[in-house]
Design an enzyme around this catalytic site. Structure first.
Site, PDB file in Angstrom:
ATOM      1  N   SER A  64      10.614  -1.814  -4.133  1.00  0.00           N
ATOM      2  CA  SER A  64      11.952  -1.909  -4.747  1.00  0.00           C
ATOM      3  C   SER A  64      12.999  -0.978  -4.154  1.00  0.00           C
ATOM      4  CB  SER A  64      11.865  -1.649  -6.242  1.00  0.00           C
ATOM      5  OG  SER A  64      11.376  -2.802  -6.876  1.00  0.00           O
ATOM      6  N   LYS A  67      15.773  -2.738  -2.680  1.00  0.00           N
ATOM      7  CA  LYS A  67      16.845  -3.321  -3.502  1.00  0.00           C
ATOM      8  C   LYS A  67      18.187  -2.644  -3.200  1.00  0.00           C
ATOM      9  CE  LYS A  67      13.992  -5.061  -7.414  1.00  0.00           C
ATOM     10  NZ  LYS A  67      12.654  -5.068  -6.896  1.00  0.00           N
ATOM     11  N   TYR A 189      13.047 -12.748  -1.132  1.00  0.00           N
ATOM     12  CA  TYR A 189      12.850 -11.571  -1.998  1.00  0.00           C
ATOM     13  C   TYR A 189      11.525 -10.867  -1.666  1.00  0.00           C
ATOM     14  CZ  TYR A 189      11.704  -8.765  -6.083  1.00  0.00           C
ATOM     15  OH  TYR A 189      11.316  -7.723  -6.895  1.00  0.00           O
ATOM     16  N   TYR A 241      14.483   2.032 -13.749  1.00  0.00           N
ATOM     17  CA  TYR A 241      14.231   1.091 -14.856  1.00  0.00           C
ATOM     18  C   TYR A 241      14.339   1.810 -16.200  1.00  0.00           C
ATOM     19  CZ  TYR A 241      11.910  -0.183 -10.555  1.00  0.00           C
ATOM     20  OH  TYR A 241      11.618  -0.362  -9.243  1.00  0.00           O
ATOM     21  N   VAL A 259       7.143   0.265  -6.212  1.00  0.00           N
ATOM     22  CA  VAL A 259       5.742   0.289  -6.649  1.00  0.00           C
ATOM     23  C   VAL A 259       4.755   0.618  -5.521  1.00  0.00           C
ATOM     24  CG1 VAL A 259       5.937  -1.148  -8.731  1.00  0.00           C
ATOM     25  CG2 VAL A 259       5.532  -2.230  -6.513  1.00  0.00           C
TER      26      VAL A 259
END
Ligand code: GLN
Length: 305
Positions: A64, A67, A189, A241, A259
């Site tokens: 991530s 992102k 993705y 998050y 992760v």
């Protein structure tokens, strides 16, 4: 200049052999094959001084953390219109949650949860001729590093087990906030998540968020100062998050986790630091990475607050 090498060496030695209560991510089967004792740290300052220790030059799956890169390119291409497709509010929910999409009518809370990053990927597909190649090229030019690449294995592994992301993409499409074919969006993705970098490479590629005068390999600015400031703001409020508040409380820097066990944190006008330790806490953030950064900003007095 602070003696960063001495400070990171001390914290590294303090934490290296602690009882790590985290668990390696195994919902992407390929990630579970990584040696969970890896532990690396790297700092790059805006004056291009480098400090590293441990496994700071081994490639890992940035997951991530990518992102930020997809968001940066989408922001560059789409400008302020982007925020009609994805919001900038903390979700207070796990990274892969479907919960709020129903009441929010398919507009993800922010670009750093999976739902948001999937919409950002859709935006990119609408702009790019060859999304995977063009995005990789963007990353290489941004970091002045032609060695960057995707891990085919990790991408395929996530593709074969990405049930929640497949559900998210379909659900958002039902609200009309995915414009392209779902298989194309998901494939892109999964590849963006499968980018591999070392701690050193991660701390270099995000210098554009720390250094106001940053230009890429072609001598161009990546974002305006105002856009970079906004990305840092979203990182601070949403980068971890439902643990973003905790990270701001304990570490006090904008940052992003993945992760694969990596965390990047940015100190605007000073440095970019990356820590990698694969075992994750319950919220999906590196257990040792959080501890390391907490001690680091305490000892160097470098929280932004
Ligand atoms: N590829 C991962 C997923 O979509 C990324 C999640 C993460 O790093 N938090 O589940």
């Amino acid at each position: 200049m602070k003696n960063y090498q001495k400070i990171i060496t001390k914290i590294y030695n303090d934490l290296k052999n602690i009882d790590d209560t985290g668990k390696i991510a195994n919902y992407i089967p390929e990630l579970a094959n990584v040696d969970d004792t890896n532990f690396g740290i790297h700092i790059t300052t805006i004056d291009r001084n480098f400090f590293g220790i441990g496994d700071s030059k081994k490639k890992f799956s940035i997951q991530s953390i990518s992102k930020i890169l997809t968001l940066t390119l989408a922001y560059q291409l789409e400008g302020e219109k982007l925020w009609k497709r994805v919001d900038v509010e903390p979700s207070g929910n796990p990274f892969n949650s479907l919960l709020q999409l129903e009441s929010d009518l398919g507009i993800p809370r922010n670009p750093f949860i999976n739902a948001g990053a999937i919409v950002v990927c859709d935006v990119l597909i609408s702009h790019l001729k060859n999304p995977k190649e063009d995005f990789l090229n963007f990353c290489r030019i941004l970091s002045k590093n032609p060695d960057l690449n995707y891990s085919e294995k990790v991408a395929q592994s996530e593709k074969s087990s990405g049930y929640r992301n497949i559900a998210l993409c379909n659900f958002i499409k039902s609200f009309g906030n995915i414009k392209n074919d779902i298989d194309v969006v998901l494939d892109f993705y999964f590849y963006t998540c499968a980018l591999e970098m070392t701690c050193k490479e991660v701390s270099e590629i995000f210098l554009f968020l720390a250094d106001d005068n940053f230009t890429n390999q072609e001598g161009n600015r990546v974002l305006t100062m105002s856009q970079a400031k906004r990305i840092n703001a979203i990182l601070l409020t949403c980068g971890f998050y439902d643990e973003s508040g905790e990270f701001a409380f304990r570490v006090g820097l904008p940052g992003k986790s993945g992760v694969g066990g990596g965390i990047v944190a940015i100190h605007p006008d000073e440095f970019c630091i990356t820590v990698w330790s694969p075992k994750l806490n319950k919220k999906g953030n590196s257990y040792k990475g959080m501890l390391f950064l907490e001690q680091f900003t305490t000892e160097t007095e470098s929280s932004i607050f």
